[in-house]
Design an enzyme around this catalytic site. Structure first.
Site, PDB file in Angstrom:
ATOM      1  N   HIS A 129       0.787  -1.527   0.486  1.00  0.00           N
ATOM      2  CA  HIS A 129       0.142  -0.643   0.036  1.00  0.00           C
ATOM      3  C   HIS A 129       0.747   1.345   0.120  1.00  0.00           C
ATOM      4  O   HIS A 129       1.934   1.005   0.639  1.00  0.00           O
ATOM      5  CB  HIS A 129      -1.138   0.129   1.413  1.00  0.00           C
ATOM      6  CG  HIS A 129      -1.916   1.132   1.122  1.00  0.00           C
ATOM      7  ND1 HIS A 129      -1.368   2.168   1.645  1.00  0.00           N
ATOM      8  CD2 HIS A 129      -3.260   0.883   0.456  1.00  0.00           C
ATOM      9  CE1 HIS A 129      -2.986   2.723   1.213  1.00  0.00           C
ATOM     10  NE2 HIS A 129      -3.800   2.078   1.055  1.00  0.00           N
ATOM     11  N   GLU A 199      -4.106   2.193  -6.877  1.00  0.00           N
ATOM     12  CA  GLU A 199      -4.561   3.911  -5.796  1.00  0.00           C
ATOM     13  C   GLU A 199      -3.721   4.139  -6.858  1.00  0.00           C
ATOM     14  O   GLU A 199      -2.593   4.491  -5.933  1.00  0.00           O
ATOM     15  CB  GLU A 199      -4.483   3.106  -4.403  1.00  0.00           C
ATOM     16  CG  GLU A 199      -5.222   1.688  -4.298  1.00  0.00           C
ATOM     17  CD  GLU A 199      -5.339   1.720  -3.087  1.00  0.00           C
ATOM     18  OE1 GLU A 199      -6.559   1.967  -2.949  1.00  0.00           O
ATOM     19  OE2 GLU A 199      -4.797   2.046  -2.026  1.00  0.00           O
TER      20      GLU A 199
END
Ligand code: PGA
Length: 279
Positions: A129, A199
């Site tokens: 992430h 993302e």
């Protein structure tokens, strides 16, 4: 089948978890039919994983008891193995961790291993992430080792990729993301199931989402990477979009060709909002 992941990040304490789960199960039962096409996964902070796992098991047992009553079956006639199998099937929410270390054990203060998260009931783990890539200087090479550790424990990795605003501004986003993928995934591996979340960093927590075309183009590039790659393949590949998802924009983004699901941060902290996104 679409996959919707709730990433709670560093939020929630025990009583807030109870509230979230109550709201979730309540909304789930009200929207049961519409949710049959959604695989939902919750990723709480590591300290809460064991607790959420036991709550999910308890709820699954309640469902099982009701089912047994309807089908006129006696729980005591089930073997332990059968019971475990039924309970896993009755769990309506998958459980994932937000990270894991690449080693099995050792002198890594503050870290948790893939086998540890497996033991507390995780089937998934978010890896790479941008919060970790940026905040903890996690390189593609580190992410790759973590992916390897997860696979060894039969945990499905949710690998995040995405460019910064600066990289997009330079028009280098496609190459950047392709390189992240290439370096973050172990070579010569066929994944039974792999989830990749695109993302863009400039969209996370900002309220800004890419255009439909920008999402479509990037997911197309990612899918082509897997189609052409001779080293990293996935029998089951799901491509998610993540960044500023709310119940206002989720349907529009889910309808983009090539989007198999969503990775939701802030909006997943409210179970009712999360269910709306999953519908
Ligand atoms: P956001 O976060 O939905 O709050 O933008 C997404 C993420 O970081 O996974």
């Amino acid at each position: 089948m679409k996959i919707i992941v709730a990433n709670w990040k560093m939020n929630k304490v025990f009583d807030e978890v109870d509230e979230w789960l109550n709201d979730f199960f309540d909304a789930y039962s009200k929207n049961f039919d519409q949710l049959q096409d959604s695989e939902m996964i919750v990723c709480p902070p590591s300290i809460l994983l064991d607790y959420v796992d036991s709550e999910l098991m308890e709820e699954a047992f309640k469902n099982f008891e009701e089912l047994a009553k309807v089908e006129n079956k006696k729980i005591e006639n089930f073997s332990e193995e059968e019971l475990n199998q039924v309970l896993v099937e009755q769990r309506v929410l998958g459980l994932g961790a937000q990270d894991c270390h690449y080693e099995i054990s050792g002198s890594f203060t503050g870290d948790i291993s893939a086998s540890m998260i497996r033991q507390v009931g995780c089937d998934y783990v978010i890896l790479g992430h941008s919060d970790r890539r940026v905040g903890y200087s996690e390189t593609n090479q580190i992410v790759r080792k973590k992916v390897e550790a997860a696979i060894k424990e039969k945990i499905i990795p949710i690998v995040c990729v995405g460019e910064s605003k600066e990289v997009r501004g330079q028009g280098k986003h496609s190459d950047f993301v392709l390189n992240q993928l290439f370096e973050s995934l172990p070579q010569h591996t066929e994944f039974a199931k792999l989830i990749v979340a695109y993302e863009p960093i400039w969209s996370i927590g900002t309220g800004v989402t890419p255009t439909e075309k920008e999402i479509y183009d990037m997911l197309r590039i990612i899918r082509t990477f897997f189609e052409k790659s001779s080293s990293s393949r996935a029998k089951e590949l799901f491509l998610l979009y993540g960044g500023s998802i709310t119940s206002q924009n989720s349907q529009e983004i889910l309808s983009i060709d090539g989007v198999d699901g969503l990775l939701v941060g802030k909006a997943s902290l409210d179970a009712k909002e999360f269910i709306k996104i999953c519908l």
